[in-house]
Design an enzyme around this catalytic site. Structure first.
Site, PDB file in Angstrom:
ATOM      1  N   ASP A  64      51.570  27.887   8.967  1.00  0.00           N
ATOM      2  CA  ASP A  64      51.520  26.923   7.917  1.00  0.00           C
ATOM      3  C   ASP A  64      51.158  25.610   8.264  1.00  0.00           C
ATOM      4  OD1 ASP A  64      52.342  25.097   5.724  1.00  0.00           O
ATOM      5  OD2 ASP A  64      54.355  25.668   5.718  1.00  0.00           O
ATOM      6  N   ASN A  91      39.622  23.294   5.510  1.00  0.00           N
ATOM      7  CA  ASN A  91      39.262  23.910   4.109  1.00  0.00           C
ATOM      8  C   ASN A  91      40.692  24.026   3.270  1.00  0.00           C
ATOM      9  OD1 ASN A  91      37.893  25.905   2.098  1.00  0.00           O
ATOM     10  ND2 ASN A  91      39.480  27.210   3.241  1.00  0.00           N
ATOM     11  N   SER A 138      36.263  19.272  -0.153  1.00  0.00           N
ATOM     12  CA  SER A 138      37.144  18.574  -0.923  1.00  0.00           C
ATOM     13  C   SER A 138      36.973  19.053  -2.435  1.00  0.00           C
ATOM     14  CB  SER A 138      36.297  17.027  -1.053  1.00  0.00           C
ATOM     15  OG  SER A 138      36.995  16.316  -2.033  1.00  0.00           O
ATOM     16  N   SER A 139      36.624  18.347  -3.240  1.00  0.00           N
ATOM     17  CA  SER A 139      36.299  19.062  -4.686  1.00  0.00           C
ATOM     18  C   SER A 139      35.872  18.143  -5.443  1.00  0.00           C
ATOM     19  CB  SER A 139      37.635  19.612  -5.174  1.00  0.00           C
ATOM     20  OG  SER A 139      37.690  19.639  -6.597  1.00  0.00           O
ATOM     21  N   TYR A 152      46.125  16.537  -7.011  1.00  0.00           N
ATOM     22  CA  TYR A 152      45.102  17.337  -6.684  1.00  0.00           C
ATOM     23  C   TYR A 152      43.818  16.541  -6.321  1.00  0.00           C
ATOM     24  CZ  TYR A 152      41.635  20.869  -5.966  1.00  0.00           C
ATOM     25  OH  TYR A 152      40.383  21.833  -5.612  1.00  0.00           O
ATOM     26  N   LYS A 156      41.916  14.978  -2.904  1.00  0.00           N
ATOM     27  CA  LYS A 156      40.622  15.375  -2.715  1.00  0.00           C
ATOM     28  C   LYS A 156      39.766  14.133  -2.691  1.00  0.00           C
ATOM     29  CE  LYS A 156      41.009  19.877  -2.738  1.00  0.00           C
ATOM     30  NZ  LYS A 156      40.771  20.540  -1.156  1.00  0.00           N
ATOM     31  N   VAL A 185      34.745  27.494  -8.239  1.00  0.00           N
ATOM     32  CA  VAL A 185      34.537  28.741  -7.563  1.00  0.00           C
ATOM     33  C   VAL A 185      35.522  29.943  -7.914  1.00  0.00           C
ATOM     34  CG1 VAL A 185      34.213  29.505  -5.222  1.00  0.00           C
ATOM     35  CG2 VAL A 185      33.713  27.328  -5.757  1.00  0.00           C
TER      36      VAL A 185
END
Length: 253
Positions: A64, A91, A138-139, A152, A156, A185
């Site tokens: 974890d 990731n 990241s995003s 979130y 990021k 994705v």
């Protein structure tokens, strides 16, 4: 083109499925030794068996990443096993989307702090590499307000800021640091498949925003990571590489 990754060692978190698995596959295909981790032991064992059957030198570990001590121990064990570390790929995401303190804490501990713990543990080993590279996934939610605004998106965005600081601070040591920001994705068992099955309205809305008419694949994001990991990308550091098929329209200045 030879990416000059043969014989190097990479660490990848969340490497048993989705983008992380595609990154492990991509690096291993270039001759890189890969230590990867994920939370579910069954998934880790399955991925490890498949990769070894394909002739790749890999080691999977179930842990974890919210446990900082466990992350540090894994980094050290991986470095000892493979004789060093050249590439670090953070990731894992908690995918904690929505309001509430629990999501904020999960996003902080998993998305952001696992990256910090991993990088800090790996730095002494990266300093001994002749082509060290740090990459965090990241995003696009970190660069614009979308349905994942809140914990979130904030974390990021923090990852991109963190990597930019690392790039500046570590440049004199030859250690590169970059972020990769994918858009939507889609893969089996992934978040967008789940949304497709349980919230079709949101899925159709998101799909309709993609100018290419489709969502991305894990392999498309993994290509960006592998390219940045390559010593051939020696002048690329401190960047946020957006891999979204023109989904976002903001201009990076």
């Amino acid at each position: 083109m030879d990416l000059q990754l043969t014989g190097r060692t990479a660490l990848v978190t969340g490497g048993s499925r989705g983008i992380g698995r595609a990154i492990v596959d991509g690096l291993a295909a270039e001759g890189t030794k890969v230590a990867f981790c994920a939370r579910t032991g069954v998934d880790v064992a399955k991925a490890e068996d498949e990769l070894r059957a394909a002739g790749h030198d890999v080691a999977g570990t179930a842990l974890d990443v919210a446990d900082g001590a466990a992350v540090r121990a894994w980094v050290e064990a991986s470095a000892e096993r493979f004789g060093g570390i050249d590439i670090v790929v953070a990731n894992v995401s908690a995918l904690a989307i929505g309001p509430g303190e629990a999501n904020w804490r999960a996003s902080f501990e998993v998305d952001l702090m696992h990256t910090v713990h991993m990088v800090e543990a790996a730095l002494p080993h990266l300093e001994r590499s002749d082509a060290p590279s740090i990459i965090t996934v990241s995003s696009v939610s970190g660069r614009e307000i979308d349905f994942a605004a809140g914990s979130y998106g904030v974390m990021k965005a923090a990852l991109v800021h963190y990597v930019s600081g690392l790039a500046y601070d570590l440049a004199a040591k030859g250690i590169r640091a970059n972020a990769v920001s994918p858009g939507n994705v889609y893969f089996d068992g992934g978040v967008w498949q789940n949304i497709e099955q349980n919230n079709r309205e949101l899925y159709d809305l998101a799909l309709g925003l993609n100018p290419t008419g489709r969502m991305g694949t894990p392999e498309e994001t993994a290509y960006a990571v592998v390219m940045l990991a390559s010593p051939r990308a020696s002048r690329i550091t401190g960047t946020n590489l957006v891999v979204d098929g023109a989904l976002t329209r903001g201009v990076q200045l």
